[in-house]
Design a protein around this motif. Structure first.
Motif, PDB file in Angstrom:
ATOM      1  N   HIS A  36       0.829  -1.198   0.000  1.00 30.97           N
ATOM      2  CA  HIS A  36       0.000   0.000   0.000  1.00 30.97           C
ATOM      3  C   HIS A  36       0.868   1.254   0.000  1.00 30.97           C
ATOM      4  O   HIS A  36       0.648   2.198  -0.759  1.00 30.97           O
ATOM      5  CB  HIS A  36      -0.913  -0.023   1.219  1.00 30.97           C
ATOM      6  CG  HIS A  36      -1.793   1.182   1.329  1.00 30.97           C
ATOM      7  ND1 HIS A  36      -3.019   1.264   0.722  1.00 30.97           N
ATOM      8  CD2 HIS A  36      -1.605   2.362   1.974  1.00 30.97           C
ATOM      9  CE1 HIS A  36      -3.571   2.426   0.994  1.00 30.97           C
ATOM     10  NE2 HIS A  36      -2.721   3.115   1.758  1.00 30.97           N
ATOM     11  N   ARG A  39       2.930   1.547  -3.343  1.00 33.04           N
ATOM     12  CA  ARG A  39       2.143   1.933  -4.493  1.00 33.04           C
ATOM     13  C   ARG A  39       1.737   3.390  -4.445  1.00 33.04           C
ATOM     14  O   ARG A  39       1.271   3.958  -5.426  1.00 33.04           O
ATOM     15  CB  ARG A  39       0.867   1.071  -4.589  1.00 33.04           C
ATOM     16  CG  ARG A  39       1.126  -0.355  -5.003  1.00 33.04           C
ATOM     17  CD  ARG A  39      -0.181  -1.011  -5.416  1.00 33.04           C
ATOM     18  NE  ARG A  39      -1.218  -0.860  -4.417  1.00 33.04           N
ATOM     19  CZ  ARG A  39      -1.444  -1.699  -3.427  1.00 33.04           C
ATOM     20  NH1 ARG A  39      -0.646  -2.746  -3.262  1.00 33.04           N
ATOM     21  NH2 ARG A  39      -2.428  -1.502  -2.579  1.00 33.04           N
ATOM     22  N   GLY A  40       1.865   4.059  -3.312  1.00 33.51           N
ATOM     23  CA  GLY A  40       1.466   5.448  -3.200  1.00 33.51           C
ATOM     24  C   GLY A  40      -0.030   5.602  -3.316  1.00 33.51           C
ATOM     25  O   GLY A  40      -0.514   6.486  -4.002  1.00 33.51           O
ATOM     26  N   ASP A  41      -0.786   4.729  -2.670  1.00 36.89           N
ATOM     27  CA  ASP A  41      -2.239   4.804  -2.760  1.00 36.89           C
ATOM     28  C   ASP A  41      -2.740   6.129  -2.232  1.00 36.89           C
ATOM     29  O   ASP A  41      -2.067   6.818  -1.471  1.00 36.89           O
ATOM     30  CB  ASP A  41      -2.880   3.653  -1.986  1.00 36.89           C
ATOM     31  CG  ASP A  41      -2.690   2.315  -2.696  1.00 36.89           C
ATOM     32  OD1 ASP A  41      -2.937   1.291  -2.064  1.00 36.89           O
ATOM     33  OD2 ASP A  41      -2.270   2.332  -3.868  1.00 36.89           O
ATOM     34  N   ALA A  42      -3.923   6.474  -2.629  1.00 34.73           N
ATOM     35  CA  ALA A  42      -4.477   7.787  -2.323  1.00 34.73           C
ATOM     36  C   ALA A  42      -4.523   8.059  -0.827  1.00 34.73           C
ATOM     37  O   ALA A  42      -4.821   7.170  -0.024  1.00 34.73           O
ATOM     38  CB  ALA A  42      -5.865   7.916  -2.923  1.00 34.73           C
ATOM     39  N   VAL A  43      -4.189   9.293  -0.483  1.00 33.39           N
ATOM     40  CA  VAL A  43      -4.386   9.791   0.879  1.00 33.39           C
ATOM     41  C   VAL A  43      -5.226  11.046   0.748  1.00 33.39           C
ATOM     42  O   VAL A  43      -5.430  11.563  -0.347  1.00 33.39           O
ATOM     43  CB  VAL A  43      -3.047  10.097   1.575  1.00 33.39           C
ATOM     44  CG1 VAL A  43      -2.296   8.825   1.860  1.00 33.39           C
ATOM     45  CG2 VAL A  43      -2.205  11.033   0.730  1.00 33.39           C
ATOM     46  N   GLN A 108      -2.729  13.907  -2.154  1.00 31.62           N
ATOM     47  CA  GLN A 108      -3.237  12.929  -3.110  1.00 31.62           C
ATOM     48  C   GLN A 108      -2.589  11.568  -2.922  1.00 31.62           C
ATOM     49  O   GLN A 108      -3.273  10.556  -2.797  1.00 31.62           O
ATOM     50  CB  GLN A 108      -2.992  13.403  -4.548  1.00 31.62           C
ATOM     51  CG  GLN A 108      -3.960  14.478  -5.031  1.00 31.62           C
ATOM     52  CD  GLN A 108      -3.790  14.755  -6.509  1.00 31.62           C
ATOM     53  OE1 GLN A 108      -2.671  14.842  -7.015  1.00 31.62           O
ATOM     54  NE2 GLN A 108      -4.899  14.885  -7.215  1.00 31.62           N
ATOM     55  N   ARG A 109      -1.251  11.534  -2.900  1.00 36.74           N
ATOM     56  CA  ARG A 109      -0.579  10.253  -2.730  1.00 36.74           C
ATOM     57  C   ARG A 109       0.847  10.475  -2.232  1.00 36.74           C
ATOM     58  O   ARG A 109       1.427  11.542  -2.414  1.00 36.74           O
ATOM     59  CB  ARG A 109      -0.550   9.460  -4.041  1.00 36.74           C
ATOM     60  CG  ARG A 109       0.235  10.099  -5.160  1.00 36.74           C
ATOM     61  CD  ARG A 109       0.082   9.336  -6.471  1.00 36.74           C
ATOM     62  NE  ARG A 109       0.882   9.899  -7.532  1.00 36.74           N
ATOM     63  CZ  ARG A 109       0.525  10.941  -8.262  1.00 36.74           C
ATOM     64  NH1 ARG A 109      -0.633  11.542  -8.025  1.00 36.74           N
ATOM     65  NH2 ARG A 109       1.319  11.402  -9.213  1.00 36.74           N
ATOM     66  N   ARG A 110       1.374   9.414  -1.632  1.00 41.08           N
ATOM     67  CA  ARG A 110       2.743   9.429  -1.135  1.00 41.08           C
ATOM     68  C   ARG A 110       3.714   9.281  -2.304  1.00 41.08           C
ATOM     69  O   ARG A 110       3.491   8.500  -3.230  1.00 41.08           O
ATOM     70  CB  ARG A 110       2.931   8.276  -0.145  1.00 41.08           C
ATOM     71  CG  ARG A 110       4.294   8.240   0.531  1.00 41.08           C
ATOM     72  CD  ARG A 110       4.459   6.917   1.250  1.00 41.08           C
ATOM     73  NE  ARG A 110       3.392   6.711   2.210  1.00 41.08           N
ATOM     74  CZ  ARG A 110       3.437   7.075   3.489  1.00 41.08           C
ATOM     75  NH1 ARG A 110       4.509   7.681   3.952  1.00 41.08           N
ATOM     76  NH2 ARG A 110       2.422   6.841   4.292  1.00 41.08           N
ATOM     77  N   MET A 111       4.800  10.035  -2.259  1.00 44.52           N
ATOM     78  CA  MET A 111       5.831   9.943  -3.279  1.00 44.52           C
ATOM     79  C   MET A 111       7.138   9.484  -2.626  1.00 44.52           C
ATOM     80  O   MET A 111       7.115   8.898  -1.555  1.00 44.52           O
ATOM     81  CB  MET A 111       5.997  11.294  -3.980  1.00 44.52           C
ATOM     82  CG  MET A 111       4.733  11.817  -4.659  1.00 44.52           C
ATOM     83  SD  MET A 111       4.124  10.760  -5.996  1.00 44.52           S
ATOM     84  CE  MET A 111       5.404  11.020  -7.221  1.00 44.52           C
ATOM     85  N   TYR A 160       3.890  19.311  -5.857  1.00 46.19           N
ATOM     86  CA  TYR A 160       4.366  18.425  -4.801  1.00 46.19           C
ATOM     87  C   TYR A 160       4.795  19.264  -3.595  1.00 46.19           C
ATOM     88  O   TYR A 160       5.194  20.422  -3.741  1.00 46.19           O
ATOM     89  CB  TYR A 160       5.539  17.577  -5.285  1.00 46.19           C
ATOM     90  CG  TYR A 160       5.184  16.737  -6.495  1.00 46.19           C
ATOM     91  CD1 TYR A 160       4.634  15.469  -6.342  1.00 46.19           C
ATOM     92  CD2 TYR A 160       5.382  17.223  -7.787  1.00 46.19           C
ATOM     93  CE1 TYR A 160       4.286  14.706  -7.444  1.00 46.19           C
ATOM     94  CE2 TYR A 160       5.043  16.467  -8.896  1.00 46.19           C
ATOM     95  CZ  TYR A 160       4.491  15.208  -8.722  1.00 46.19           C
ATOM     96  OH  TYR A 160       4.142  14.462  -9.807  1.00 46.19           O
ATOM     97  N   TRP A 170       4.995  14.416  -1.122  1.00 50.55           N
ATOM     98  CA  TRP A 170       3.599  14.101  -1.387  1.00 50.55           C
ATOM     99  C   TRP A 170       3.143  14.816  -2.655  1.00 50.55           C
ATOM    100  O   TRP A 170       3.482  15.983  -2.877  1.00 50.55           O
ATOM    101  CB  TRP A 170       2.708  14.565  -0.219  1.00 50.55           C
ATOM    102  CG  TRP A 170       3.108  14.004   1.105  1.00 50.55           C
ATOM    103  CD1 TRP A 170       4.024  14.522   1.968  1.00 50.55           C
ATOM    104  CD2 TRP A 170       2.617  12.810   1.722  1.00 50.55           C
ATOM    105  NE1 TRP A 170       4.135  13.740   3.087  1.00 50.55           N
ATOM    106  CE2 TRP A 170       3.277  12.680   2.968  1.00 50.55           C
ATOM    107  CE3 TRP A 170       1.667  11.847   1.351  1.00 50.55           C
ATOM    108  CZ2 TRP A 170       3.032  11.623   3.835  1.00 50.55           C
ATOM    109  CZ3 TRP A 170       1.416  10.793   2.211  1.00 50.55           C
ATOM    110  CH2 TRP A 170       2.092  10.679   3.428  1.00 50.55           C
TER     111      TRP A 170
END
Length: 363
Positions: A36, A39-43, A108-111, A160, A170
């Motif tokens: 999870h 993959r940088g799933d949505a936050v 939006q997602r983790r980088m 970002y 992020w």
């Protein structure tokens, strides 16, 4: 083998199977959690939840740091000013735009969290040459309400962020206005006077002859000398000279009203001989003298007003101008500086070329 021994072995087997199943489930959970994250799933959630409208009222200092330069904006008794520009006034709407943009940023997602990869998405440390921009906001007690490095990926254009003291990056939704250029924050309007009050402009270019531009006057309703709506023409002794079809004398005469400086400094800090001059005469009995000054590779504009009549109104207007716009020097692009005082010959039609005589043999 006795029945009891067989039963005990079966129980141990089932126990081992149960333990193995539990370990398998645990391993699956761990792998899922790691996957999870990778993959940088949505936050979700705001990037700066503390920046409420009420908290913004307590902000007293904004600092911007990038490889292009650094500057500090502070709220004073007269409003926002830029310290590194001699306390030049900052546009309140520019501060409001940054506040609104920050409040609209959402995760939006983790980088990446690898410091070596941060500059790929515009988040490299600006203090070591990285492309990121450090944006800080302090309240009245000096506490940091905002402490972010923000950036835009060169390829994708995505926005970002990361906390200044962290490497975790992020991707965020939202947008930010231009923050790097001081001109984006400042109210850089050197000459603010209605266009229809300008009645004459005298131009002294860096080379060639000087010339004047004047509004033609007409007689209307028995009043001599009323301003004409016909635009500008060359002033005597060049009356009647027609410019090139590609040249608008009215545009040239009013160009100082629309010039867009790219920086500012106290007038006293810019000292050098003028390489070109303008004199703008208004119907309010004022002449605005403008000097184009070259300092190294930079071009600067300095202004000063003088009254054409010794009346309290005209003298007061000149003094007000000189303590306002006249107190500053405005940095211009080279094109903008040259465009204010074009060489006279460049305004005229190209010289006609005589047709060559037919070739004949000498008698």
């Amino acid at each position: 083998m006795s029945t009891d021994l067989r039963a005990r072995r079966a129980a141990w087997a089932w126990r081992i199977i149960g333990i193995a199943a539990a370990l398998a489930v645990l391993a699956w959970v761990v792998v899922s959690i790691r996957g999870h994250a990778l993959r940088g799933d949505a936050v979700a959630g705001p990037v700066v939840p503390a920046l409420t409208e009420t908290r913004m009222e307590t902000i007293r200092r904004i600092a911007v740091r990038s490889t292009e330069g650094s500057f500090t904006i502070e709220r004073g008794p007269e409003g926002w000013v830029m310290r590194e520009r001699g306390d030049y006034p900052v546009r309140p709407e520019a501060v409001q735009a940054v506040q609104t943009a920050l409040q609209g940023l959402s995760f939006q997602r983790r980088m990446t969290s690898d410091p070596e990869k941060l500059d790929r998405i515009g988040l490299g440390d600006p203090q070591t040459g990285g492309r990121g921009l450090l944006l800080q906001m302090e309240d009245e007690q000096g506490a940091l309400v905002v402490d972010l490095v923000v950036g835009v990926a060169a390829e994708s254009g995505g926005v970002y962020v990361r906390q200044a003291d962290e490497t975790q990056a992020w991707a965020v939704s939202g947008d930010l206005p231009d923050l790097r250029e001081p001109a984006a924050w400042l109210a850089l309007r050197p000459l603010e006077t209605p266009a229809d009050t300008i009645i004459r402009v005298d131009v002294s270019p860096s080379e060639g002859r000087a010339y004047g531009l004047i509004r033609p006057t007409v007689t209307t309703a028995g009043v001599a000398g009323a301003a004409s709506a016909l635009g500008f023409a060359f002033a005597p002794p060049l009356s009647g000279v027609q410019p090139s079809a590609a040249v608008s004398l009215e545009d040239l005469a009013l160009r100082l009203l629309s010039v867009e400086p790219i920086d500012v400094a106290p007038a006293a800090a810019v000292q050098a001989p003028a390489r070109a001059r303008l004199a703008v005469t208004t119907n309010a009995n004022l002449i605005i003298d403008a000097e184009i000054i070259a300092v190294g590779e930079d071009s600067w504009l300095k202004l000063a007003a003088r009254a054409t009549v010794d009346t309290p109104e005209a003298v007061a207007a000149a003094q007000a101008f000189n303590t306002g716009s006249g107190a500053w020097a405005y940095r211009l692009t080279a094109n903008a500086a040259d465009g204010l005082t074009p060489v006279y010959d460049t305004l005229l039609p190209a010289a006609s070329v005589a047709e060559p005589l037919p070739f004949t043999l000498a008698p």
